[in-house]
Structure formats: structure tokens, C-alpha cells
Design an enzyme around this catalytic site. Sequence first.
Site, PDB file in Angstrom:
ATOM      1  CG  ASP A 272      -1.821   1.172   1.339  1.00  0.00           C
ATOM      2  OD1 ASP A 272      -1.889   1.954   0.375  1.00  0.00           O
ATOM      3  OD2 ASP A 272      -2.467   1.325   2.390  1.00  0.00           O
ATOM      4  CG  HIS A 355      -3.826   1.602   7.306  1.00  0.00           C
ATOM      5  ND1 HIS A 355      -3.441   0.469   6.634  1.00  0.00           N
ATOM      6  CD2 HIS A 355      -3.795   2.606   6.383  1.00  0.00           C
ATOM      7  CE1 HIS A 355      -3.221   0.776   5.360  1.00  0.00           C
ATOM      8  NE2 HIS A 355      -3.417   2.069   5.181  1.00  0.00           N
ATOM      9  CD  GLU A 385      -2.168   5.911   4.541  1.00  0.00           C
ATOM     10  OE1 GLU A 385      -2.703   6.417   3.534  1.00  0.00           O
ATOM     11  OE2 GLU A 385      -2.414   4.763   4.932  1.00  0.00           O
ATOM     12  NE  ARG A 413      -2.877   8.729   0.429  1.00  0.00           N
ATOM     13  CZ  ARG A 413      -3.914   9.170  -0.268  1.00  0.00           C
ATOM     14  NH1 ARG A 413      -4.475  10.338   0.024  1.00  0.00           N
ATOM     15  NH2 ARG A 413      -4.416   8.471  -1.261  1.00  0.00           N
TER      16      ARG A 413
HETATM   17  N1  GLY Z   1      -5.003   2.797  -0.063  1.00  0.00           N
HETATM   18  C1  GLY Z   1      -5.750   2.888   1.110  1.00  0.00           C
HETATM   19  C2  GLY Z   1      -4.989   3.536   2.168  1.00  0.00           C
HETATM   20  O1  GLY Z   1      -3.972   4.126   1.918  1.00  0.00           O
HETATM   21  O2  GLY Z   1      -5.322   3.440   3.307  1.00  0.00           O
HETATM   22 MN    MN Z   2      -2.808   3.150   3.459  1.00  0.00          MN
HETATM   23 MN    MN Z   3      -2.770   3.771   0.264  1.00  0.00          MN
END
Ligand code: GLY
Ligand code: MN
Ligand code: MN
Length: 441
Positions: A272, A355, A385, A413
Site C-alpha cells: 500500500d 494503519h 501516510e 500524500r
Molecule cells: N489505499 C488505502 C490507504 O492508503 O489506506
Molecule cells: Mn494506506
Molecule cells: Mn494507500
Amino acid sequence: MLRSNYKIFEERREFFLNNLNGKAAIIPSASLVRHHADCEYPFRQDSNFWYLTGFDEPDSVALFLSQNPEGERFILFVTPKHIIQEVWHGFRWGIEGAEKEFKADKAHSIHDLEKLLPKYIKGSDEIVFSVGKNPSIEKIVLDIFASEIEGLSRHGTGANGIKSPDIYLNEMRLIKSDFEIKRMREAAEISARAHELVRQSISSKTNERQIQGLLEGFFLEQGARGPAYNSIVASGDNACILHYTLNNAELNKDELLLVDAGCSLNDYYNGDITRTIPIGGRFTQEQKVIYEIVLEAQKTAINEAIIGSNASNIHNIALRILVEGLKSIGLLRGDTDGIIEDGSYKHLYMHRTGHWLGLDVHDVGAYRMGEHDVSLQKGMILTVEPGIYISDRIPVPQGQPKIDEKWKGIGIRIEDDVLVTENEPEILSSAALKEISDLEF
Ligand code: GLY
Ligand code: MN
Ligand code: MN
């Protein structure tokens, strides 16, 4: 299918069964989900079911009987083999395969679940089942529970409660084993290389959709199952829509492109990653200032991903740098603590800073236990993030400065996947470059 790694699943089951301590757990698989007419979405296994079985078929149920220390403790209910059905829909392991390849002590047809489950549940203190997720299995479980309760009141024996499997599995899944860390490194590595591909080929692309194709094609080419979640490819002001997935706008050379995408491996471990890059190869002055603030917040927050710290610390450190930075360029005003306290930054930064990451992209596990933050431990993996999103969608809170047009349409971001280790945090996604000097051409 990880046939060669069945020991990993065996070890997890053993740990889970030992913790169940007299209870019977019923864990259903996922089912196929209809897309339209008689077409379905690609199958996505339930993460808890996968974690304990490694069995990748829909319409199955895993049963764990901790009240049977010497007997059958792991039972699989699966779709039986059927030549014609398999010609249409593909190979199934069937009952024999479930026992032989997936080490079930006993396997049955899923069609016998309703008939056989009451007998298996007998003798358990409590039932472990996730209520509210699977109506058809839930009906069977609740009927059994009702008769167990009746038995309890008449004969003094029977299961006397239903508990969530999360109590047992979330904590297990939150700390990644060496095997899982290896797989997460691979997921992050493929995801990071896809972002690099975007960076290197951006000058020849004209539409967000082409970038999506590039990313997702790379995931597949590398042997991943596909994207871990709907890829976000958001140019210009689209980046201020946090879950933008239309991905069909033309690219403008003077705008930024925010890409939030990661792959999911065959065994469902996920990357991610978010990168924000200048489409034309140069940041404008305003874009650069915002990028520098977000990058500083992200790097400083990553340094806090250490044993004994927690997700709130990471968020608070990032948030303070974002607020200070936004104050320094006149997009926020007032006392930093006051702005943080009353949330008057939320028109510019409206989400948390990360997360847990694992089999679910927003992985299981508590962040807080009542009053206390959950401390970071070795083997946890989380995203970091922070971002800044400048648009006029959310009204500027009273007392905060009006936003000058020159800032609008900037959405940035930066997201990495970070492993907590005994020493410094390990950035699993570091192959995706993020320094300004790397992004300009
Ligand atoms: N792509 C979903 C997040 O960054 O939480
Ligand atoms: Mn994420
Ligand atoms: Mn993400």
C-alpha cells in the site's frame, strides 16, 4: 496455493486451538460476489479463513474443536468435486483433497454442514463465530446455539455464549512471523517497482487510466494476484478526493499526479504505497513547498515506528509538522496546540497517518485498548501516510485564513510500508523514490 507451506498453517492452527481453550470456532470462507448478470468479481478469500487454512475456495467452512484435545480438531466443509461443474468453473480440491493436501482431520461436503455441525459443537463451552457477516451460516450457527442454550437450562451442559474470533486472531495476525515478513517485503517490493515504472514513464502518458493499466499490468506480470485495493490514480484536484478511483482524467503537465496503489500476492499479502509526482517533471513553487512539508512529516513520523511507541505518537508527530508547515505559508493561523486541539486543520488534512497492513490492507488489530495506546512491537507492519489536500470542498473553519487560489488543486500524500524491528524501522517500500531531486526531470 501454498501447498509446500502447509506447516505454516498447521502452526497457526495449533496456536489458535490452544488459545480456544474448550471452545468451538466456526470460520466461514468468502463466497463469490456477483458483479452483474451472471458475472462475478474475482474471488477474494476471507482473510481469517485463509490465515488458518491456506484453502482458496469459496463456500467452505473451517471448524476448530478445542474441546477435543485428542480427537478431530480441524474439520473442513468444502464443495465436493463435480466433473461438469469443474469444467465450467475450475478445479476443486474436494473432500479428499481437503484432508490430504490441507491436513484437515476430517473433511465433509458443505451440503452436510447443517446436519453435522450440531454433533461437532457438542461439549464445547462456547461458540466462536463472527456474527453479522455471513447470514446463511449464521442462521445454522444460531439455531445450534439456541438448542445448546436450551440444553444448558435443562441438563446443565451446552455452549453458553458466542465470542468473536477477532479476540483470538487479531493479535496473532498483528505480529507478523518471519514468513509473513518475507511475503510483505515481496508485496512492497513489487508495489514499489510499479511506482518506479510510473515515475519513469510519466512523460509519455496522457491519461490517468494509462497509469492504472501500467501499474496493474506490472502487478500481474510479476505474478501478483492483482491490485490490493482499487488503485487511486488522481491528477491535479482529483487528488483531493481521498478515495478517487475514476482514473479517467487527462494529465496536465503543470499538475501533480497522486498514485496510491499496491499489489496483492497470491497468498493475499499486500502493499500500500502512495507517491505524488510532477507530471511535467517540475514542481511549481507552491507544489514544492507543500511536498516538502508532507515529506518532512512522513520521514519524521517513520522514525517513530519503533518498539514501545504507538500509532498515536506517529500521527501526532506528523500532524504537528503539517500544522507548523501550513502555518509557515499562511494556510493556517494560531497556536499549534490550539489548532490541533480544536481540529481546525481538518479542511487540509482529514485522515489519520497510517494503519496496520497485512492480509487486509487495513489490517486487523487494535490501536487502543480502552485508555491505552497499543505499543508497537517487533514484527508489526504499518503504513505511514500523511498528506495535505487543498481544495474548497470543505469550508475553511472560522478563524482560519481564506485559501488563495494559487494553492487550490494541490493534493499530496506520501505513503510507505514500515516494519517495526529491534533496531530502526525498515521501510519495505523504499524502492519507490520520493525525494524531490528524484522526481524532477
Ligand atoms: N489505499 C488505502 C490507504 O492508503 O489506506
Ligand atoms: Mn494506506
Ligand atoms: Mn494507500
